[in-house]
Structure formats: C-alpha cells, structure tokens
Design a protein around this motif. Structure first.
Motif, PDB file in Angstrom:
ATOM      1  N   LEU A 161     -48.239 -51.330 -43.361  1.00 23.67           N
ATOM      2  CA  LEU A 161     -47.287 -51.762 -42.342  1.00 23.67           C
ATOM      3  C   LEU A 161     -45.950 -51.058 -42.530  1.00 23.67           C
ATOM      4  CD1 LEU A 161     -46.427 -53.634 -40.002  1.00 23.67           C
ATOM      5  CD2 LEU A 161     -45.887 -55.376 -41.725  1.00 23.67           C
ATOM      6  N   GLN A 162     -45.483 -50.989 -43.776  1.00 20.31           N
ATOM      7  CA  GLN A 162     -44.195 -50.343 -44.040  1.00 20.31           C
ATOM      8  C   GLN A 162     -44.242 -48.868 -43.652  1.00 20.31           C
ATOM      9  OE1 GLN A 162     -42.857 -50.544 -48.102  1.00 20.31           O
ATOM     10  NE2 GLN A 162     -40.760 -49.993 -47.576  1.00 20.31           N
ATOM     11  N   ARG A 163     -45.335 -48.206 -43.956  1.00 20.10           N
ATOM     12  CA  ARG A 163     -45.457 -46.786 -43.626  1.00 20.10           C
ATOM     13  C   ARG A 163     -45.419 -46.580 -42.105  1.00 20.10           C
ATOM     14  NH1 ARG A 163     -50.619 -44.774 -46.118  1.00 20.10           N
ATOM     15  NH2 ARG A 163     -49.489 -45.492 -47.973  1.00 20.10           N
ATOM     16  N   ALA A 164     -46.108 -47.478 -41.374  1.00 23.69           N
ATOM     17  CA  ALA A 164     -46.112 -47.374 -39.917  1.00 23.69           C
ATOM     18  C   ALA A 164     -44.726 -47.646 -39.349  1.00 23.69           C
ATOM     19  CB  ALA A 164     -47.135 -48.353 -39.329  1.00 23.69           C
ATOM     20  N   LEU A 165     -44.000 -48.583 -39.951  1.00 26.45           N
ATOM     21  CA  LEU A 165     -42.647 -48.886 -39.478  1.00 26.45           C
ATOM     22  C   LEU A 165     -41.701 -47.714 -39.736  1.00 26.45           C
ATOM     23  CD1 LEU A 165     -42.273 -52.606 -40.657  1.00 26.45           C
ATOM     24  CD2 LEU A 165     -42.720 -51.776 -38.335  1.00 26.45           C
ATOM     25  N   ILE A 166     -41.862 -47.057 -40.877  1.00 24.59           N
ATOM     26  CA  ILE A 166     -41.029 -45.886 -41.180  1.00 24.59           C
ATOM     27  C   ILE A 166     -41.284 -44.778 -40.164  1.00 24.59           C
ATOM     28  CG2 ILE A 166     -40.671 -44.022 -42.843  1.00 24.59           C
ATOM     29  CD1 ILE A 166     -41.150 -46.087 -45.070  1.00 24.59           C
ATOM     30  N   ASP A 167     -42.553 -44.573 -39.811  1.00 23.98           N
ATOM     31  CA  ASP A 167     -42.896 -43.549 -38.814  1.00 23.98           C
ATOM     32  C   ASP A 167     -42.273 -43.880 -37.461  1.00 23.98           C
ATOM     33  OD1 ASP A 167     -44.353 -42.200 -40.715  1.00 23.98           O
ATOM     34  OD2 ASP A 167     -46.297 -43.019 -40.088  1.00 23.98           O
ATOM     35  N   ARG A 168     -42.319 -45.152 -37.071  1.00 20.84           N
ATOM     36  CA  ARG A 168     -41.738 -45.529 -35.782  1.00 20.84           C
ATOM     37  C   ARG A 168     -40.228 -45.382 -35.794  1.00 20.84           C
ATOM     38  NH1 ARG A 168     -45.355 -50.209 -32.829  1.00 20.84           N
ATOM     39  NH2 ARG A 168     -47.371 -49.476 -33.611  1.00 20.84           N
ATOM     40  N   TYR A 169     -39.621 -45.731 -36.913  1.00 25.30           N
ATOM     41  CA  TYR A 169     -38.168 -45.597 -37.007  1.00 25.30           C
ATOM     42  C   TYR A 169     -37.767 -44.126 -36.912  1.00 25.30           C
ATOM     43  CZ  TYR A 169     -33.387 -46.078 -38.663  1.00 25.30           C
ATOM     44  OH  TYR A 169     -32.026 -46.029 -38.755  1.00 25.30           O
ATOM     45  N   ALA A 170     -38.548 -43.273 -37.558  1.00 25.50           N
ATOM     46  CA  ALA A 170     -38.246 -41.837 -37.538  1.00 25.50           C
ATOM     47  C   ALA A 170     -38.370 -41.260 -36.130  1.00 25.50           C
ATOM     48  CB  ALA A 170     -39.173 -41.102 -38.499  1.00 25.50           C
ATOM     49  N   SER A 171     -39.225 -41.860 -35.317  1.00 25.36           N
ATOM     50  CA  SER A 171     -39.409 -41.377 -33.945  1.00 25.36           C
ATOM     51  C   SER A 171     -38.431 -42.038 -32.967  1.00 25.36           C
ATOM     52  CB  SER A 171     -40.854 -41.621 -33.488  1.00 25.36           C
ATOM     53  OG  SER A 171     -41.124 -43.009 -33.412  1.00 25.36           O
ATOM     54  N   GLY A 172     -37.490 -42.824 -33.482  1.00 25.72           N
ATOM     55  CA  GLY A 172     -36.473 -43.431 -32.632  1.00 25.72           C
ATOM     56  C   GLY A 172     -36.820 -44.801 -32.083  1.00 25.72           C
ATOM     57  N   ARG A 173     -37.905 -45.385 -32.563  1.00 22.52           N
ATOM     58  CA  ARG A 173     -38.316 -46.695 -32.071  1.00 22.52           C
ATOM     59  C   ARG A 173     -37.813 -47.789 -33.016  1.00 22.52           C
ATOM     60  NH1 ARG A 173     -41.251 -45.931 -27.918  1.00 22.52           N
ATOM     61  NH2 ARG A 173     -41.726 -48.133 -27.711  1.00 22.52           N
ATOM     62  N   ARG A 174     -37.559 -48.977 -32.457  1.00 25.16           N
ATOM     63  CA  ARG A 174     -37.161 -50.140 -33.233  1.00 25.16           C
ATOM     64  C   ARG A 174     -38.215 -51.214 -33.051  1.00 25.16           C
ATOM     65  NH1 ARG A 174     -34.837 -46.536 -34.576  1.00 25.16           N
ATOM     66  NH2 ARG A 174     -32.585 -46.149 -34.794  1.00 25.16           N
ATOM     67  N   VAL A 175     -38.452 -51.993 -34.091  1.00 25.13           N
ATOM     68  CA  VAL A 175     -39.510 -53.002 -34.070  1.00 25.13           C
ATOM     69  C   VAL A 175     -38.894 -54.378 -34.273  1.00 25.13           C
ATOM     70  CG1 VAL A 175     -41.642 -53.823 -35.137  1.00 25.13           C
ATOM     71  CG2 VAL A 175     -41.214 -51.360 -34.944  1.00 25.13           C
ATOM     72  N   VAL A 176     -39.318 -55.313 -33.427  1.00 26.21           N
ATOM     73  CA  VAL A 176     -38.825 -56.687 -33.469  1.00 26.21           C
ATOM     74  C   VAL A 176     -40.000 -57.633 -33.648  1.00 26.21           C
ATOM     75  CG1 VAL A 176     -37.703 -58.537 -32.153  1.00 26.21           C
ATOM     76  CG2 VAL A 176     -36.836 -56.193 -32.012  1.00 26.21           C
ATOM     77  N   VAL A 177     -39.859 -58.610 -34.533  1.00 25.47           N
ATOM     78  CA  VAL A 177     -40.823 -59.702 -34.660  1.00 25.47           C
ATOM     79  C   VAL A 177     -40.189 -60.933 -34.043  1.00 25.47           C
ATOM     80  CG1 VAL A 177     -42.110 -61.197 -36.232  1.00 25.47           C
ATOM     81  CG2 VAL A 177     -41.895 -58.757 -36.730  1.00 25.47           C
ATOM     82  N   LEU A 178     -40.802 -61.444 -32.981  1.00 29.08           N
ATOM     83  CA  LEU A 178     -40.289 -62.615 -32.266  1.00 29.08           C
ATOM     84  C   LEU A 178     -41.228 -63.786 -32.540  1.00 29.08           C
ATOM     85  CD1 LEU A 178     -39.158 -62.623 -28.512  1.00 29.08           C
ATOM     86  CD2 LEU A 178     -40.110 -64.623 -29.669  1.00 29.08           C
ATOM     87  N   VAL A 179     -40.722 -64.815 -33.196  1.00 26.18           N
ATOM     88  CA  VAL A 179     -41.518 -65.998 -33.530  1.00 26.18           C
ATOM     89  C   VAL A 179     -41.085 -67.146 -32.627  1.00 26.18           C
ATOM     90  CG1 VAL A 179     -42.230 -67.610 -35.325  1.00 26.18           C
ATOM     91  CG2 VAL A 179     -41.686 -65.229 -35.930  1.00 26.18           C
ATOM     92  N   ASP A 180     -41.968 -67.571 -31.727  1.00 26.73           N
ATOM     93  CA  ASP A 180     -41.679 -68.727 -30.883  1.00 26.73           C
ATOM     94  C   ASP A 180     -42.085 -70.004 -31.622  1.00 26.73           C
ATOM     95  OD1 ASP A 180     -40.754 -70.050 -28.662  1.00 26.73           O
ATOM     96  OD2 ASP A 180     -42.528 -69.687 -27.431  1.00 26.73           O
ATOM     97  N   GLU A 181     -41.418 -71.107 -31.294  1.00 21.14           N
ATOM     98  CA  GLU A 181     -41.674 -72.394 -31.951  1.00 21.14           C
ATOM     99  C   GLU A 181     -41.528 -72.279 -33.468  1.00 21.14           C
ATOM    100  OE1 GLU A 181     -42.067 -75.064 -30.144  1.00 21.14           O
ATOM    101  OE2 GLU A 181     -42.311 -74.052 -28.221  1.00 21.14           O
ATOM    102  N   ALA A 182     -40.516 -71.539 -33.895  1.00 18.05           N
ATOM    103  CA  ALA A 182     -40.353 -71.259 -35.326  1.00 18.05           C
ATOM    104  C   ALA A 182     -40.066 -72.512 -36.141  1.00 18.05           C
ATOM    105  CB  ALA A 182     -39.229 -70.240 -35.529  1.00 18.05           C
ATOM    106  N   HIS A 183     -39.594 -73.578 -35.502  1.00 19.96           N
ATOM    107  CA  HIS A 183     -39.336 -74.824 -36.233  1.00 19.96           C
ATOM    108  C   HIS A 183     -40.616 -75.412 -36.801  1.00 19.96           C
ATOM    109  CE1 HIS A 183     -40.382 -75.946 -32.100  1.00 19.96           C
ATOM    110  NE2 HIS A 183     -40.911 -77.026 -32.638  1.00 19.96           N
ATOM    111  N   ALA A 184     -41.779 -75.008 -36.232  1.00 21.49           N
ATOM    112  CA  ALA A 184     -43.064 -75.520 -36.701  1.00 21.49           C
ATOM    113  C   ALA A 184     -43.718 -74.611 -37.731  1.00 21.49           C
ATOM    114  CB  ALA A 184     -44.008 -75.714 -35.505  1.00 21.49           C
TER     115      ALA A 184
END
Length: 344
Positions: A161-184
C-alpha cells in the motif's frame, strides 16, 4: 383504475353546494379527532399515495427522499462553505480532519457530495461500513483504491500500500480515506487509521484522512488511549442543523429540484416544519414528505399547517440532545466569501 379515479376514491374533501367548489379539510359532520384518524389511516395504508402526489404537485421525482443524492445537495447556510473547506483541507492539508454533527444533519450527504465533486487528482477511499476489524482496514482501503494486495500478509500488505501511495504521490495524485459513521468504529481500527496517517514522503503525508461521525466521535477521541490520534487532528469541522430561516429555502429548493414549478408550502406550514424538525434535514425530509402526502389526500393545492400537524403526529419523533453549536469555521468561510467559486 386511472389516476383520477384513484384520487377521487382517496379524497377527503366534500363539496360546498352553495358555491360548487371543493372544500378541503374535515367534513361538516366530522369531528377533528375523527378527521385526523381517517387521514392518518389513509396516509399509512394507501400504497399509491407516495407515487400519486408527484402528479398532484407537478413533480418528476420524489423531492424528499432520505437516500443521499448529490443532485439534491442544498449548499446554502454552512453546507456549501463546509464542502469547500473539506475540499481545501483534503487537497492541501497535512493531517486528520473530523466532521461531526447531530443525527440527521446531512453528514452523509456532504460526504457523498465530496465524492461527486472531488478534483480528478484526488483519489478517495470511501469506507461506509465502520465495523471493521483492525486487520481489515488496510485491505479495504487498498480495494477501494484498486490496489491489488494479492492476499499478502498484514506487514507485506502495508508495504505494498505504501509503495502504491508513493507512486501516486509522485504522479501528482493525492489520496484520501473517508470514514463515514466513524463514531461507530472500534478502537483497534481507529489505531490502524492513526498508524496509516504516519505514511509520508520526505515532505508530505501520503494519506489524508477524514472521519465523519455523530457527536459521540468526540467522546471516543477524548479517551486517553486515543491521544496519539487526537494530536494528529488538524481540522475539526461541525455541521449544524438548518437555521429556522433556512428551512423555507430548503423546502423550495428540493421542490424545484424535483421538478415543481411552484413552492406549495404555506408560510405557517414552513414554520411548523422548522420548529418540529429542529432544523435536522432528515426530519425536515420526513415531515415534508408526509405533509405533501396529507395535502394530496386532502385534495389541497397547498401544504397547510394542518397537514404538517398530521405529519408530526404520524412521525412521533423522539427527543434529542440540546441544539448543537454552529460551525465557527463555516462562518469564517462565509465571512470571506469562499465556498462558491475558486480553485481548490
């Protein structure tokens, strides 16, 4: 049976012989109690009522569905400004963002809107089910992002996962993790989220994290064990209920999006919906839907206060906590005129 015949069989109006026009409301020989009982029974039992009131009010689609639909997003009040604040924070931020609000304020709608209007350079992993075990967090995020972990063990999966995120960052992309109902979300899963927030390049975080949840999320994050996660939160946003003066605009907007040419809600009906819903969008939708149905069965061209009274009687809402505070950051975005235009 035609729509006209169906409608005639359900109408609770009577004819005024002297004027020859339709009279809405209880019949002359009917008490208020029996009228309420009869109309509520028709509202509950008429299977076609929800469909037929669309024609009655000139609608193409149901305007007050509870399922979040970005086409019906109401951007007035704090909502448009909070959306802009979220987009800006997730694109340019460097930490964890939280969005909290009372049950029914429209948090999931805001999250769905975020998904629909996010810049193309923003990849969002949307976690709608918070009841994940700690060991499931990384595989679920990878799956949402289309990253193949090939059944790798936990430690190797995190490296992939980290390697894939580094590749995306290098290509100018940003990654967001959105957790709905996070209180649960369980404490173990939240700890895994915290560890993922540590993934970074030499100068930037590889993951931006948005936790969306009810007020209980504050209590969860206040626990001593959550201090490391709490210290990583850089933005705390709050979604308040609609203000009383915003409810009328909201009703008119939803009716217009549903295809209606005019707003059928009488001023007295709007005030009662605002008061009875406490500005909570889910409750506004429920009351508006039931009120439209009551007005249709009553063969009334407009939604009046008595129709809302029937809707409130039928909805039987439970008491909630005291009114939540407005969003200070939302007011700040509004003060400087942001949220409507401009790049993010």
């Amino acid at each position: 049976m035609t729509v006209a015949r169906n409608k005639a069989s359900m109408a609770v109006s009577t004819q005024m012989p002297t004027a020859g026009v339709t009279r809405c409301g209880p019949a002359a020989s009917e008490t208020s109690a029996s009228y309420v009982t009869r109309l509520l029974r028709q509202m509950r039992n008429e299977p076609m009522g929800r469909l037929l009131y669309l024609d009655h009010f000139g609608l193409r689609s149901a305007p007050f569905q509870l399922t979040p639909n970005p086409d019906f997003f109401f951007g007035a009040g704090d909502r448009g400004h909070l959306l802009y604040a979220l987009l800006y924070s997730l694109r340019h931020g460097n930490g964890i963002v939280t969005l909290t609000g009372e049950v029914g304020t429209g948090k999931t709608m805001l999250a769905r809107m975020l998904l629909s209007c996010a810049p193309k350079a923003l990849d969002i992993a949307f976690i709608a089910n918070p009841s994940l075990r700690r060991c499931e967090v990384v595989p679920v995020i990878a799956d949402e992002l289309g990253i193949d972990l090939a059944g790798a063990p936990a430690a190797q999966g995190l490296r992939l996962l980290q390697r894939a995120l580094i590749d995306r960052y290098a290509s100018g992309r940003r990654v967001v993790v959105l957790v709905d109902e996070a209180h649960a979300m369980g404490l173990g899963a939240l700890e895994e989220i915290r560890l993922l927030s540590n993934l970074e390049s030499s100068s930037h975080k590889l993951l931006q994290i948005l936790l969306v949840g009810q007020e209980e999320l504050h209590a969860t994050l206040a626990q001593p064990a959550q201090r490391p996660l709490r210290e990583r939160i850089t933005q705390r946003l709050h979604l308040a209920p609609l203000a009383e003066e915003e409810v009328g605009s909201y009703l008119a907007f939803r009716m217009q999006r549903g295809g209606a040419a005019t707003d059928p809600f009488d001023a007295g009906a709007v005030r009662l919906i605002a008061h009875g819903s406490l500005g909570l969008i889910r409750r506004v939708n429920i009351l508006a839907d039931k009120s439209l149905m009551a007005a249709f069965i009553d063969d009334a061209p407009r939604v009046l206060r008595r129709h809302v009274e029937l809707a409130l009687n039928d909805a039987a809402f439970q008491a909630i906590r005291a009114a939540t505070r407005p969003s200070a950051l939302g007011r700040l975005w509004r003060r400087y005129g942001l949220g409507r235009t401009g790049p993010v």
